[in-house]
Scaffold this motif. Structure first.
Motif, PDB file in Angstrom:
ATOM      1  N   ALA A 171      10.463  87.833  35.594  1.00  0.00           N
ATOM      2  CA  ALA A 171       9.337  87.705  36.523  1.00  0.00           C
ATOM      3  C   ALA A 171       8.049  87.378  35.779  1.00  0.00           C
ATOM      4  O   ALA A 171       7.280  86.489  36.185  1.00  0.00           O
ATOM      5  N   ALA A 172       7.803  88.078  34.666  1.00  0.00           N
ATOM      6  CA  ALA A 172       6.569  87.857  33.903  1.00  0.00           C
ATOM      7  C   ALA A 172       6.569  86.477  33.254  1.00  0.00           C
ATOM      8  O   ALA A 172       5.539  85.783  33.213  1.00  0.00           O
ATOM      9  N   LEU A 173       7.715  86.042  32.754  1.00  0.00           N
ATOM     10  CA  LEU A 173       7.812  84.717  32.142  1.00  0.00           C
ATOM     11  C   LEU A 173       7.600  83.618  33.183  1.00  0.00           C
ATOM     12  O   LEU A 173       6.948  82.608  32.906  1.00  0.00           O
ATOM     13  N   THR A 174       8.143  83.816  34.379  1.00  0.00           N
ATOM     14  CA  THR A 174       7.976  82.825  35.447  1.00  0.00           C
ATOM     15  C   THR A 174       6.513  82.723  35.853  1.00  0.00           C
ATOM     16  O   THR A 174       5.999  81.625  36.094  1.00  0.00           O
ATOM     17  N   ARG A 175       5.831  83.863  35.931  1.00  0.00           N
ATOM     18  CA  ARG A 175       4.396  83.838  36.262  1.00  0.00           C
ATOM     19  C   ARG A 175       3.612  83.079  35.191  1.00  0.00           C
ATOM     20  O   ARG A 175       2.737  82.274  35.490  1.00  0.00           O
ATOM     21  N   LEU A 176       3.940  83.335  33.939  1.00  0.00           N
ATOM     22  CA  LEU A 176       3.247  82.669  32.834  1.00  0.00           C
ATOM     23  C   LEU A 176       3.502  81.166  32.857  1.00  0.00           C
ATOM     24  O   LEU A 176       2.607  80.370  32.590  1.00  0.00           O
ATOM     25  N   ALA A 177       4.747  80.783  33.194  1.00  0.00           N
ATOM     26  CA  ALA A 177       5.118  79.364  33.204  1.00  0.00           C
ATOM     27  C   ALA A 177       4.576  78.623  34.413  1.00  0.00           C
ATOM     28  O   ALA A 177       4.581  77.384  34.436  1.00  0.00           O
ATOM     29  N   ARG A 178       4.174  79.353  35.449  1.00  0.00           N
ATOM     30  CA  ARG A 178       3.647  78.785  36.681  1.00  0.00           C
ATOM     31  C   ARG A 178       4.636  77.810  37.309  1.00  0.00           C
ATOM     32  O   ARG A 178       5.720  78.199  37.707  1.00  0.00           O
ATOM     33  N   ASP A 179       4.316  76.536  37.382  1.00  0.00           N
ATOM     34  CA  ASP A 179       5.146  75.573  38.115  1.00  0.00           C
ATOM     35  C   ASP A 179       6.172  74.872  37.238  1.00  0.00           C
ATOM     36  O   ASP A 179       6.772  73.873  37.651  1.00  0.00           O
ATOM     37  N   GLU A 180       6.397  75.371  36.038  1.00  0.00           N
ATOM     38  CA  GLU A 180       7.357  74.723  35.141  1.00  0.00           C
ATOM     39  C   GLU A 180       8.764  74.808  35.723  1.00  0.00           C
ATOM     40  O   GLU A 180       9.139  75.814  36.336  1.00  0.00           O
ATOM     41  N   ASP A 181       9.550  73.756  35.528  1.00  0.00           N
ATOM     42  CA  ASP A 181      10.950  73.748  35.947  1.00  0.00           C
ATOM     43  C   ASP A 181      11.658  74.942  35.289  1.00  0.00           C
ATOM     44  O   ASP A 181      11.635  75.071  34.058  1.00  0.00           O
ATOM     45  N   PRO A 182      12.285  75.825  36.072  1.00  0.00           N
ATOM     46  CA  PRO A 182      12.895  77.025  35.477  1.00  0.00           C
ATOM     47  C   PRO A 182      14.017  76.722  34.497  1.00  0.00           C
ATOM     48  O   PRO A 182      14.227  77.462  33.534  1.00  0.00           O
ATOM     49  N   ALA A 183      14.735  75.612  34.709  1.00  0.00           N
ATOM     50  CA  ALA A 183      15.803  75.239  33.774  1.00  0.00           C
ATOM     51  C   ALA A 183      15.214  74.786  32.442  1.00  0.00           C
ATOM     52  O   ALA A 183      15.755  75.090  31.369  1.00  0.00           O
ATOM     53  N   VAL A 184      14.095  74.068  32.497  1.00  0.00           N
ATOM     54  CA  VAL A 184      13.410  73.643  31.272  1.00  0.00           C
ATOM     55  C   VAL A 184      12.880  74.866  30.533  1.00  0.00           C
ATOM     56  O   VAL A 184      12.998  74.965  29.305  1.00  0.00           O
ATOM     57  N   LEU A 185      12.291  75.799  31.265  1.00  0.00           N
ATOM     58  CA  LEU A 185      11.801  77.040  30.654  1.00  0.00           C
ATOM     59  C   LEU A 185      12.935  77.784  29.964  1.00  0.00           C
ATOM     60  O   LEU A 185      12.805  78.205  28.809  1.00  0.00           O
ATOM     61  N   ALA A 186      14.061  77.940  30.659  1.00  0.00           N
ATOM     62  CA  ALA A 186      15.198  78.667  30.086  1.00  0.00           C
ATOM     63  C   ALA A 186      15.716  77.979  28.831  1.00  0.00           C
ATOM     64  O   ALA A 186      15.979  78.622  27.810  1.00  0.00           O
ATOM     65  N   ALA A 187      15.865  76.646  28.892  1.00  0.00           N
ATOM     66  CA  ALA A 187      16.373  75.908  27.733  1.00  0.00           C
ATOM     67  C   ALA A 187      15.422  76.022  26.554  1.00  0.00           C
ATOM     68  O   ALA A 187      15.851  76.194  25.404  1.00  0.00           O
ATOM     69  N   ALA A 188      14.122  75.937  26.823  1.00  0.00           N
ATOM     70  CA  ALA A 188      13.138  76.045  25.747  1.00  0.00           C
ATOM     71  C   ALA A 188      13.204  77.410  25.082  1.00  0.00           C
ATOM     72  O   ALA A 188      13.118  77.533  23.852  1.00  0.00           O
ATOM     73  N   LEU A 189      13.341  78.450  25.874  1.00  0.00           N
ATOM     74  CA  LEU A 189      13.428  79.806  25.315  1.00  0.00           C
ATOM     75  C   LEU A 189      14.697  79.976  24.478  1.00  0.00           C
ATOM     76  O   LEU A 189      14.668  80.595  23.406  1.00  0.00           O
ATOM     77  N   VAL A 190      15.806  79.433  24.958  1.00  0.00           N
ATOM     78  CA  VAL A 190      17.059  79.512  24.196  1.00  0.00           C
ATOM     79  C   VAL A 190      16.922  78.742  22.885  1.00  0.00           C
ATOM     80  O   VAL A 190      17.325  79.223  21.812  1.00  0.00           O
ATOM     81  N   ARG A 191      16.356  77.548  22.964  1.00  0.00           N
ATOM     82  CA  ARG A 191      16.158  76.770  21.736  1.00  0.00           C
ATOM     83  C   ARG A 191      15.226  77.503  20.776  1.00  0.00           C
ATOM     84  O   ARG A 191      15.397  77.445  19.561  1.00  0.00           O
ATOM     85  N   GLY A 192      14.231  78.191  21.344  1.00  0.00           N
ATOM     86  CA  GLY A 192      13.323  78.990  20.510  1.00  0.00           C
ATOM     87  C   GLY A 192      14.051  80.132  19.816  1.00  0.00           C
ATOM     88  O   GLY A 192      13.741  80.481  18.678  1.00  0.00           O
ATOM     89  N   ALA A 193      15.044  80.704  20.511  1.00  0.00           N
ATOM     90  CA  ALA A 193      15.838  81.788  19.905  1.00  0.00           C
ATOM     91  C   ALA A 193      16.724  81.249  18.778  1.00  0.00           C
ATOM     92  O   ALA A 193      16.981  81.940  17.792  1.00  0.00           O
ATOM     93  N   LEU A 194      17.178  80.006  18.908  1.00  0.00           N
ATOM     94  CA  LEU A 194      18.126  79.440  17.950  1.00  0.00           C
ATOM     95  C   LEU A 194      17.459  78.680  16.815  1.00  0.00           C
ATOM     96  O   LEU A 194      18.093  78.444  15.779  1.00  0.00           O
ATOM     97  N   ASP A 195      16.195  78.277  17.016  1.00  0.00           N
ATOM     98  CA  ASP A 195      15.510  77.428  16.039  1.00  0.00           C
ATOM     99  C   ASP A 195      15.091  78.256  14.819  1.00  0.00           C
ATOM    100  O   ASP A 195      14.175  79.081  14.896  1.00  0.00           O
ATOM    101  N   LYS A 196      15.758  78.031  13.712  1.00  0.00           N
ATOM    102  CA  LYS A 196      15.448  78.796  12.508  1.00  0.00           C
ATOM    103  C   LYS A 196      14.095  78.420  11.921  1.00  0.00           C
ATOM    104  O   LYS A 196      13.555  79.133  11.095  1.00  0.00           O
ATOM    105  N   GLY A 197      13.544  77.278  12.368  1.00  0.00           N
ATOM    106  CA  GLY A 197      12.221  76.880  11.889  1.00  0.00           C
ATOM    107  C   GLY A 197      11.102  77.617  12.582  1.00  0.00           C
ATOM    108  O   GLY A 197       9.953  77.488  12.187  1.00  0.00           O
TER     109      GLY A 197
END
Length: 204
Positions: free
Chosen positions: A178-204
């Motif tokens: 809920a808090a992440l969705t509020r922060l993302a506002r109108d962002e596509d939820p699938a794009v938000l989810a993918a970005a967060l997953v990539r952020g978890a996996l990105d060793k850089g």
């Protein structure tokens, strides 16, 4: 850096869904939904996401874009396509799973995952359980499918599973959907989810 600035930077770097990367133009129609199911199977193995995406693209480039075409292909044809994408460690088992899964989808749902959606009746837990009927789709595969499909199946949104929330924690972002969705506002939820997953996996 504020939470919104962090999120903007994350989306700029990683704001691409895995479906888009695999060349799937996701819509609420049978063929792209099936392709997402295939991609979810491939991504759920212990293998780099880039290899899974390349293997999906190889399968689709060989015409294996529908459950009927997948079921009609020989096991060796599926193995060869997976190998072309670099998906060699799990190619034989996955080739079998893809064939069996295509047959199940044809027999139980007429090749149309929207029937599974209707059967679930808006219950995300029922939908997740239904997805797990397919060979190769365990908890991780079901989560991947639901993260990506929420753009076209809005009743599943916001679907931010443990891996997505792991990415949020790593970046100091809010820890609840809920808090992440509020922060993302109108962002596509699938794009938000993918970005967060990539952020978890990105060793850089």
């Amino acid at each position: 850096m504020s939470g919104r600035r962090t999120l903007d930077a994350l989306l700029e770097r990683h704001g691409t869904t895995y479906a888009a990367e695999a060349g799937i133009r996701l819509r609420d129609t049978p063929q792209p939904l099936y392709q997402l199911l295939v991609l979810s199977d491939l991504l759920s193995a212990r293998i780099r996401a880039g290899i899974a995406v390349a293997a999906a693209r190889a399968l689709f480039s060989r015409g294996l874009r529908t459950p009927r075409r997948m079921a009609d292909a020989t096991w060796q044809e599926r193995v060869d396509a997976l190998g072309e994408g670099g998906y060699r460690r799990y190619d034989e088992r996955t080739a079998t799973q893809l064939g069996d899964g295509a047959l199940l989808l044809l027999d139980a749902f007429g090749g149309d995952l929207r029937r599974l959606r209707r059967e679930a009746g808006g219950d995300v837990h029922a939908l997740r359980s239904g997805l797990r009927r397919f060979p190769g789709i365990g908890p991780t595969g079901a989560d991947i499918f639901l993260r990506e499909v929420q753009t076209v199946w809005p009743e599943t949104a916001p679907y931010l599973d443990k891996k997505a929330l792991q990415g949020a924690e790593r970046l100091g972002l809010p820890g609840t959907p809920a808090a992440l969705t509020r922060l993302a506002r109108d962002e596509d939820p699938a794009v938000l989810a993918a970005a967060l997953v990539r952020g978890a996996l990105d060793k850089g």
